[in-house]
Scaffold this motif. Structure first.
Motif, PDB file in Angstrom:
ATOM      1  N   CYS A 145      77.458  43.425  18.265  1.00 16.24           N
ATOM      2  CA  CYS A 145      78.536  42.589  18.799  1.00 16.24           C
ATOM      3  C   CYS A 145      79.832  42.827  18.049  1.00 16.24           C
ATOM      4  O   CYS A 145      79.830  43.120  16.845  1.00 16.24           O
ATOM      5  CB  CYS A 145      78.164  41.106  18.684  1.00 16.24           C
ATOM      6  SG  CYS A 145      76.791  40.594  19.739  1.00 16.24           S
TER       7      CYS A 145
ATOM      8  N   LEU B 244      73.966  38.126  13.051  1.00 18.72           N
ATOM      9  CA  LEU B 244      74.594  38.891  14.125  1.00 18.72           C
ATOM     10  C   LEU B 244      75.184  40.199  13.621  1.00 18.72           C
ATOM     11  O   LEU B 244      75.164  41.212  14.333  1.00 18.72           O
ATOM     12  CB  LEU B 244      75.677  38.043  14.800  1.00 18.72           C
ATOM     13  CG  LEU B 244      75.170  36.818  15.570  1.00 18.72           C
ATOM     14  CD1 LEU B 244      76.336  35.955  16.032  1.00 18.72           C
ATOM     15  CD2 LEU B 244      74.324  37.236  16.763  1.00 18.72           C
TER      16      LEU B 244
ATOM     17  N   THR C 243      72.872  42.930  15.495  1.00 14.35           N
ATOM     18  CA  THR C 243      73.469  43.247  16.789  1.00 14.35           C
ATOM     19  C   THR C 243      74.651  44.193  16.595  1.00 14.35           C
ATOM     20  O   THR C 243      75.102  44.434  15.479  1.00 14.35           O
ATOM     21  CB  THR C 243      73.986  41.979  17.508  1.00 14.35           C
ATOM     22  OG1 THR C 243      75.192  41.523  16.872  1.00 14.35           O
ATOM     23  CG2 THR C 243      72.937  40.871  17.485  1.00 14.35           C
TER      24      THR C 243
END
Length: 241
Positions: free
Chosen positions: A197, A191, A195
């Motif tokens: 995020c 992640l 990403t």
């Protein structure tokens, strides 16, 4: 050999003339950190990057018979340590300090990865009892829960925590708690590099209630903070595309 460090890419090994073992992940698929893609002499390796990606590339000879295609390493901390050694060597070179010979370090990484693959394949060949199989499946299905515990796992499987830990270590080489931590750290790495995020969102997807706690676990497990890991530039010996 291709060892993804950041990002992900699709691969396909074609024109494989010689018979031999095939990696558990197959001759085509997607590779990311923790995967090892091997293409034998005379074959064609096709790849397509899904995002900015860095990876270690090497040509090598070996007396072992490594599986063709993609194999997924369980001991990702060992792999991370090897790739970090390459990065440290590159940093030392850029700063003008004395460093180890690049070819010697690269040869060490290749040999250690091949040994790890060979050892893990040997362990795969051993009979894995039903209790451990169920434990692994349960961990993979529930690692995102912050309330997950060894006690809950043992009760679900009808075994004592001590018995479960002993049998799990005998087969997998780590305890259930260590395996759970490895699964969560691998997800966090994916992640962080794949990403945008927030750290809090990543923590929640990895089974931690707070970004602060994830940072502590991540630092202890990798030697880097999540922000350092996400921002780290690829070393020159790691090709980037």
């Amino acid at each position: 050999m291709l060892l993804p460090r950041n990002g992900a890419f699709s691969y396909e090994v074609e024109d494989v003339a010689a018979s031999g073992p095939v990696g558990a992940a197959g001759l085509r698929g997607e590779a990311r950190f923790g995967d090892v893609v091997i293409s034998p002499p005379g074959s064609t390796l096709r790849r397509q990057m899904h995002a900015p990606t860095s990876f270690f590339f090497a040509r090598f000879l070996t007396v072992l018979e490594p599986p063709i295609g993609c194999s997924r390493l369980r001991d990702i901390d060992r792999l991370y340590a090897n790739l970090s050694l390459l990065e440290s060597m590159q940093s030392a070179s850029q700063e003008g300090r004395q460093r180890m010979d690049a070819e010697m370090v690269a040869a060490h990484v290749v040999n250690d990865v091949l040994i790890a693959i060979h050892w893990e394949r040997m362990r795969e060949g051993m009979r894995e009892d039903a209790l451990v199989r169920k434990a692994v499946a349960f961990i993979l299905d529930n690692f995102t829960s912050p309330d997950f515990s060894l006690g809950d796992l043992a009760r679900t499987l009808g075994a004592s925590p001590s018995l479960l830990s002993r049998r799990f270590r005998d087969v997998r080489g780590v305890t259930p708690v260590q395996y759970l931590r490895g699964v969560r750290l691998r997800k966090a790495r994916e992640l962080l590099t794949g990403t945008d995020c927030t750290l809090q969102n990543i923590a929640e997807q990895c089974g931690y209630r707070s970004a602060f706690y994830l940072s502590r676990v991540f630092k202890a497990g990798t030697g880097q903070s999540p922000s350092e890991y996400r921002a780290a530039p690829a070393a020159a010996i790691l090709r980037s595309e």
